[in-house]
Design an enzyme around this catalytic site. Sequence first.
Site, PDB file in Angstrom:
ATOM      1  N   SER A 171      -9.744   1.459   2.641  1.00  0.00           N
ATOM      2  CA  SER A 171      -8.896   2.296   1.814  1.00  0.00           C
ATOM      3  C   SER A 171      -7.809   1.543   1.041  1.00  0.00           C
ATOM      4  O   SER A 171      -7.265   2.086   0.084  1.00  0.00           O
ATOM      5  CB  SER A 171      -8.230   3.370   2.683  1.00  0.00           C
ATOM      6  N   LYS A 218       0.841  -1.205   0.000  1.00  0.00           N
ATOM      7  CA  LYS A 218       0.000   0.000   0.000  1.00  0.00           C
ATOM      8  C   LYS A 218       0.875   1.252   0.000  1.00  0.00           C
ATOM      9  O   LYS A 218       1.930   1.273   0.651  1.00  0.00           O
ATOM     10  CB  LYS A 218      -0.899  -0.031   1.239  1.00  0.00           C
ATOM     11  N   SER A 232      -9.925  -1.068   6.748  1.00  0.00           N
ATOM     12  CA  SER A 232      -9.307  -0.792   5.444  1.00  0.00           C
ATOM     13  C   SER A 232      -8.571  -1.961   4.801  1.00  0.00           C
ATOM     14  O   SER A 232      -8.182  -1.871   3.637  1.00  0.00           O
ATOM     15  CB  SER A 232      -8.342   0.391   5.551  1.00  0.00           C
TER      16      SER A 232
END
Lengths: 460, 97
Positions: A141, A66, A165
């Site tokens: 996310s 990420k 997330s």
Amino acid sequence: MTIKETQEKLRKKEIGLEEFLSQFFSRIKERNKDLNAILTTFEDAKEEMEKINKTLPLYGAVFVVKDNILVKDKRATAGSKMLEHYIAPYDATVVEKIKEKGGLVIGKGNMDEFAMGSSTENSAFGPTRNPYDLERVPGGSSGGCAVAIADNMCNAALGSDTGGSIRQPAAFCGVVGFKPTYGTVSRSGVISMASSFDQVGPFAKCVDDAHLIFEAIAGKDKKDSVTSDIIKKEKKGSIKIGVPKEYFVAGINDDIKKVIMQAIDKIEKSKIEIVEISLPYTEYALPTYEIIMASEVSANMARFDGIRYGLEFDRPFAKTLKEAYLENRGEGLGREVKRRIILGTYALSSGYFDAYYIKAQKVRSLIAEDFRNAFNKVDVIITPTTPTLPFKIGEKIEDPLSMHLSDIFTATANLAGLPAISLPCGKIGNLPVGAQLMADRFYEDILFEVAKKVEKIWKN
Amino acid sequence: MSNLISKKEIERLAYFARIKLEKEELKNAPKEIESILQYIQKLKDINTEEVEPLFHFPELTNIVREDQVEQTGEEIRKKMMKMGKDKDNYLKVESIL
């Protein structure tokens, strides 16, 4: 194929290294223009792979990380215009660990700006799309990482989870996503969002892989002062799984409820005991999360002032430093981030501090106590991961509250610091449904044991 | 239900947080923030007089270490300087007062 199976094939040279790696790179090349899951690809990774010792435990694990997790000398944007040109000067501890153990990082995953969002639509670099239906969101996310795994752009990924997330996008993309116990994995080198909730964890194709990656990244780190080496293993006899009735009421899609109930039936038929339990404070969890999260966000975001980070902004109109801050933050931060900073500033301001922030921390105690009581009766709790199926791009972006409600079943584990895993348990039409398993703090061993059993039951 | 937060208050909070809001943002923010504020009023239903707040988890204790001076690589420093406006090896920013 699991990472361990891949390892065997690579070691025995049943697959060539060149061929193995180029499948991921060509997949990214072919699919990323539609999916927008990867923000940066590391072309030099092929040379790195040749140098890796074949006996290491993560050999053959090819990661997308990420974009709020630092990889030395690579761009780390956190999905924000503020960090568009930011180059990480060092590796995050988790990245150092996967590299040490034989893992290879080939790219960075798209995300909601600074991890604030549940759809990956809040990225300054455009939304990521769900591979099952390009009109729908992949969740967020950590949407880019979930899509990268689901669409075979890599076979391992690292995301971060503050209120769901990792687990929510894993559910939306039909993959496994795991949030560890708060304090088991270092956040050094991870761009902070809400520090009393943030944890780094893996995305994977199966529970075995998620477990392997978790073991590689867990452990005390002097650079993250809340980390520890605690592991708890003691069981209370045969495994009992609790079903909290509060997770099957308001707001849940009827079809999802049906799929989860069928999945639970299958577990019961396999002679694992299922018990109905109650977590009475569940309905207060999301409001509690909203207040504490926004408060911590408002403090953590102060460092992004365009001077310490985001130096590239040109400020022709700013005469004083104060004007420069206003301009830089006005220009560099997106709508959702600004809203949360304003709400957090409000909750922490004199006159409101007790009514909002302290009140929420007290209710957080009650929510943690709910779980303590439940884990006196059961080893693991099962719930739906999300109240809805992946929604359409644009459907919730104008209504922040309905977007935030996507986290209603996942934020509780962050409030209580629990380990929680989402794994695929069925489909509605073409769209995947995820189930969430939670255990008491530091009981990762039991959680993985049960998750592996359950995964097998659902696959048969 | 009466509003919990006004447009003026939001402007003031944004200023304190050093965020310039665009016209469009300022138009929508009151409604959006109001809806979340209304939602969190739910917590008022619970009596928490006897409850201790949970600021951190009891098993976790601070990791303390001696301060150590580590040399930041000259290369990193150069990279950072290159991103900003620099003068004589210092970063240049606007005046404080």
